[in-house]
Design an enzyme around this catalytic site. Sequence first.
Site, mmCIF file in Angstrom:
data_model
loop_
_atom_site.group_PDB
_atom_site.id
_atom_site.type_symbol
_atom_site.label_atom_id
_atom_site.label_comp_id
_atom_site.label_asym_id
_atom_site.label_seq_id
_atom_site.Cartn_x
_atom_site.Cartn_y
_atom_site.Cartn_z
ATOM 1 N N LYS A 1 -7.073 -8.686 -7.012
ATOM 2 C CA LYS A 1 -8.268 -9.418 -7.460
ATOM 3 C C LYS A 1 -8.921 -8.685 -8.618
ATOM 4 C CE LYS A 1 -7.959 -12.604 -4.467
ATOM 5 N NZ LYS A 1 -7.760 -13.990 -4.836
ATOM 6 N N GLU B 1 5.680 6.157 -9.688
ATOM 7 C CA GLU B 1 4.263 5.806 -9.483
ATOM 8 C C GLU B 1 3.651 6.751 -8.450
ATOM 9 O OE1 GLU B 1 3.324 1.772 -8.404
ATOM 10 O OE2 GLU B 1 4.622 0.946 -9.928
ATOM 11 N N ASN C 1 -6.205 3.010 -12.014
ATOM 12 C CA ASN C 1 -5.231 1.996 -11.619
ATOM 13 C C ASN C 1 -3.836 2.538 -11.906
ATOM 14 O OD1 ASN C 1 -4.194 -0.579 -10.854
ATOM 15 N ND2 ASN C 1 -3.980 -1.109 -13.018
ATOM 16 N N HIS D 1 -0.011 1.245 -12.971
ATOM 17 C CA HIS D 1 0.652 0.062 -13.534
ATOM 18 C C HIS D 1 2.144 0.355 -13.726
ATOM 19 C CE1 HIS D 1 0.641 -3.761 -15.688
ATOM 20 N NE2 HIS D 1 1.530 -3.195 -16.489
ATOM 21 N N ILE E 1 -11.680 -6.826 -10.669
ATOM 22 C CA ILE E 1 -12.814 -5.961 -10.322
ATOM 23 C C ILE E 1 -14.040 -6.473 -11.075
ATOM 24 C CG2 ILE E 1 -13.703 -3.582 -10.375
ATOM 25 C CD1 ILE E 1 -11.235 -3.990 -8.589
ATOM 26 N N GLY F 1 0.800 -1.225 0.000
ATOM 27 C CA GLY F 1 0.000 0.000 0.000
ATOM 28 C C GLY F 1 0.832 1.274 0.000
ATOM 29 N N SER F 2 2.024 1.235 -0.616
ATOM 30 C CA SER F 2 2.825 2.466 -0.606
ATOM 31 C C SER F 2 2.149 3.564 -1.425
ATOM 32 C CB SER F 2 4.257 2.203 -1.079
ATOM 33 O OG SER F 2 4.291 1.918 -2.451
HETATM 34 C C1 GRF Z 1 2.683 -1.159 -7.817
HETATM 35 O O1 GRF Z 1 3.859 -1.554 -8.430
HETATM 36 C C2 GRF Z 1 1.613 -0.902 -8.846
HETATM 37 O O2 GRF Z 1 2.131 -0.501 -10.079
HETATM 38 C C3 GRF Z 1 0.949 -2.234 -8.996
HETATM 39 O O3 GRF Z 1 0.986 -2.791 -7.698
HETATM 40 C C4 GRF Z 1 2.070 -2.252 -6.965
HETATM 41 C C5 GRF Z 1 1.520 -1.729 -5.681
HETATM 42 O O4 GRF Z 1 2.508 -1.280 -4.810
HETATM 43 N N1 GRF Z 1 -0.374 -2.096 -9.541
HETATM 44 P P1 GRF Z 1 2.111 -0.659 -3.415
HETATM 45 O O5 GRF Z 1 1.317 -1.704 -2.660
HETATM 46 O O6 GRF Z 1 1.330 0.578 -3.659
HETATM 47 O O7 GRF Z 1 3.434 -0.394 -2.761
#
Ligand code: GRF
Length: 207
Positions: A92, A180, A108, A110, A94, A13-14
């Site tokens: 999971k 991200e 989302n 990615h 959606i 969940g970063s």
């Molecule tokens: C990230 O690499 C994101 O691109 C992918 O899942 C990962 C989630 O990382 N969809 P975090 O749990 O937010 O650290």
Amino acid sequence: MLSRIVVFASGTGSNYKKIKESIDNKKINGKIVLLISNNPNCEAVKFSRLNNIDYEIINDYRYKDEKNKNNQYQLVLKTYKTDLILLAGFMKKIPDNIIKIYKNKIMNIHPSLLPEYGGKGYYGSNVHNAVIKNRNKFTGATVHFVDENYDKGPIVMQKKIKINSLDTSESISKKVLKIEHEIYSKAVEAFCSKKIIINESKVIINE
Ligand code: GRF
């Protein structure tokens, strides 16, 4: 009015934490009202508890019947008057009913420059290993809206990074995660400030 945000996460969940931080720093005109997770023991759930954010566990143990499970997502999202859903490492699928109801309201993040390395099997280190194997010079991250086609919805924001010859899957993963956090917060800010327009599946962000 603050946009009411529901985060879906299964792991660390970063991205969730960074978006919460941007909200706390008044950079995003929104409020995280709920976390939905399939994994009661994940970091994201712990973070919710610590920060007094409601959370709801939806998984196959609690909902043996697929239809009941899908209805539960719908019920909870409605109860929390959800304006925006953020997928942040949610492992999971959606359900289609949710994708229909929340069209252009589910984002989302990615870890690649979509459409490259998107679709089934491309998650986590699989993406970065493929990037190395193909000797790509660049990689990056993408924020996109979620539609019924896996990893193919309208692209909201992307950022590129350079790969050097010493990079490994781990080092790329670290660098990508950093961008991200940057672009997900920016995209959420744009959504919550009503700067996003979607025209024939193309996203325009009015500054
Ligand atoms: C990230 O690499 C994101 O691109 C992918 O899942 C990962 C989630 O990382 N969809 P975090 O749990 O937010 O650290």
